[in-house]
Design an enzyme around this catalytic site. Structure first.
Site, PDB file in Angstrom:
ATOM      1  N   ASP A 115      25.954 -13.098  13.566  1.00  0.00           N
ATOM      2  CA  ASP A 115      26.071 -11.785  12.695  1.00  0.00           C
ATOM      3  C   ASP A 115      27.119 -10.981  12.629  1.00  0.00           C
ATOM      4  OD1 ASP A 115      25.407  -9.896  10.885  1.00  0.00           O
ATOM      5  OD2 ASP A 115      23.609  -9.164  11.768  1.00  0.00           O
ATOM      6  N   GLY A 132      23.217 -16.600  11.240  1.00  0.00           N
ATOM      7  CA  GLY A 132      23.948 -15.246  10.852  1.00  0.00           C
ATOM      8  C   GLY A 132      22.811 -14.154  10.853  1.00  0.00           C
ATOM      9  N   HIS A 133      23.404 -13.310   9.857  1.00  0.00           N
ATOM     10  CA  HIS A 133      22.756 -12.023   9.672  1.00  0.00           C
ATOM     11  C   HIS A 133      21.392 -12.088   8.939  1.00  0.00           C
ATOM     12  CE1 HIS A 133      22.590  -7.740   8.599  1.00  0.00           C
ATOM     13  NE2 HIS A 133      22.436  -7.990   7.169  1.00  0.00           N
ATOM     14  N   TYR A 134      21.241 -13.227   7.812  1.00  0.00           N
ATOM     15  CA  TYR A 134      19.959 -13.485   7.485  1.00  0.00           C
ATOM     16  C   TYR A 134      19.418 -14.543   7.954  1.00  0.00           C
ATOM     17  CZ  TYR A 134      19.923 -10.105   3.463  1.00  0.00           C
ATOM     18  OH  TYR A 134      19.970  -8.922   2.658  1.00  0.00           O
TER      19      TYR A 134
END
Length: 283
Positions: A233, A259-261
């Protein structure tokens, strides 16, 4: 698998959208989404949790299918309305799952609900300056010089910006459902909604000064805490996950190659470790 129920309740004169699944007699986990997403982002996780837990996800005012707040929104206002929504749903003790915006909203609520919060599951939900990554730099530049930084923030609320956030740090972007970004953008493109979201992005600079209060609550309460993080992320980096152990030494930190999601690529593992934390908290 229990079906997800969809309903709208009225709180302080606003319609607030809720997704809910599982037996309300079982321990509850409240899922708080990130920017600019809605509870739609949690459907896969809810499906995996609902056999064992009562899962409730709330669209913040102005997100997803919930009415926007009147006037300029702030995190204080989001948290106040979301906390009242939890109360209106008759939820007593619960675990909170915080992602992205869910951390500043969730910790504000936790300080008010205090003993009712039995566990904190933070998935790329930051509460430490150590966790602020390079992806936040355009925001900090905008906060320092609004005129000079405005163009990047305008791009942030465009479809390209929304797609970038969903794919940020993903191991394989093709595993990220492209319909998520389209659904989020449909909300952002509603009249006045991009300005509404930019007002919240502007207000985000008021969150780090609250970090010491949230950390003090963690030290005092020592809740069951799981920090499960997409380690790639760019917005909230792994140091933010590890920092939770400073205040809750028993915290479990799990770094995933995504990553982020993170749910998009690691829904099974996130559901499994969330259930483990729930069993410990409600034993």
């Amino acid at each position: 698998m229990p079906a997800i129920r969809h309903r709208t309740i009225e709180v302080e004169g606003l319609n607030v959208f809720v997704r809910e699944a599982g037996d309300p007699g079982k321990p509850t986990i409240v899922l708080l989404p990130g920017y600019p997403s809605s509870t739609r982002a949690y459907v896969r996780l809810i499906d995996r949790l609902a056999n064992d837990w009562h899962a409730v996800a709330v669209d913040y005012p102005g997100f997803g299918r919930s009415d926007p707040l009147p006037g300029s929104p702030t995190f204080d206002k989001l948290a106040e309305l979301t906390g009242k929504t939890i109360d209106a749903l008759g939820i007593g003790d619960y675990a909170v799952y915080m992602f992205d915006f869910g951390a500043p909203v969730g910790f504000r609520i936790a300080l008010r609900h205090d003993q009712r919060v039995k566990a904190v599951i933070t998935q790329n939900g930051n509460a430490y300056t150590d966790g602020l990554g390079p992806g936040v730099k355009p925001l900090s530049q905008w906060w320092a010089d609004k005129k000079a930084g405005q163009a990047k923030i305008d791009q942030f609320v465009s479809l390209a910006g929304t797609q970038m956030q969903w794919q940020a740090g993903a191991r394989d972007p093709e595993q990220v459902d492209p319909d998520h970004a389209l659904a989020d953008q449909m909300v952002l493109d509603l009249p006045g909604r991009a300005d509404y979201m930019q007002a919240l992005l502007w207000d985000y600079q008021n969150n780090p000064p609250h970090y010491p209060d949230w950390q003090a609550w963690l030290r005092a309460r020592q809740p069951e805490l799981l920090a499960v993080w997409g380690k790639n992320d760019p917005f909230f980096i792994p140091a933010g996950a590890k920092a939770y152990q400073t205040d809750v030494p028993s915290a479990e930190v799990i770094l995933l190659d995504t990553g982020h999601y993170a749910i998009e690529e690691e829904a099974d593992q996130i559901a499994a470790c969330t259930s483990t934390a729930m069993r410990k908290a409600f034993a």
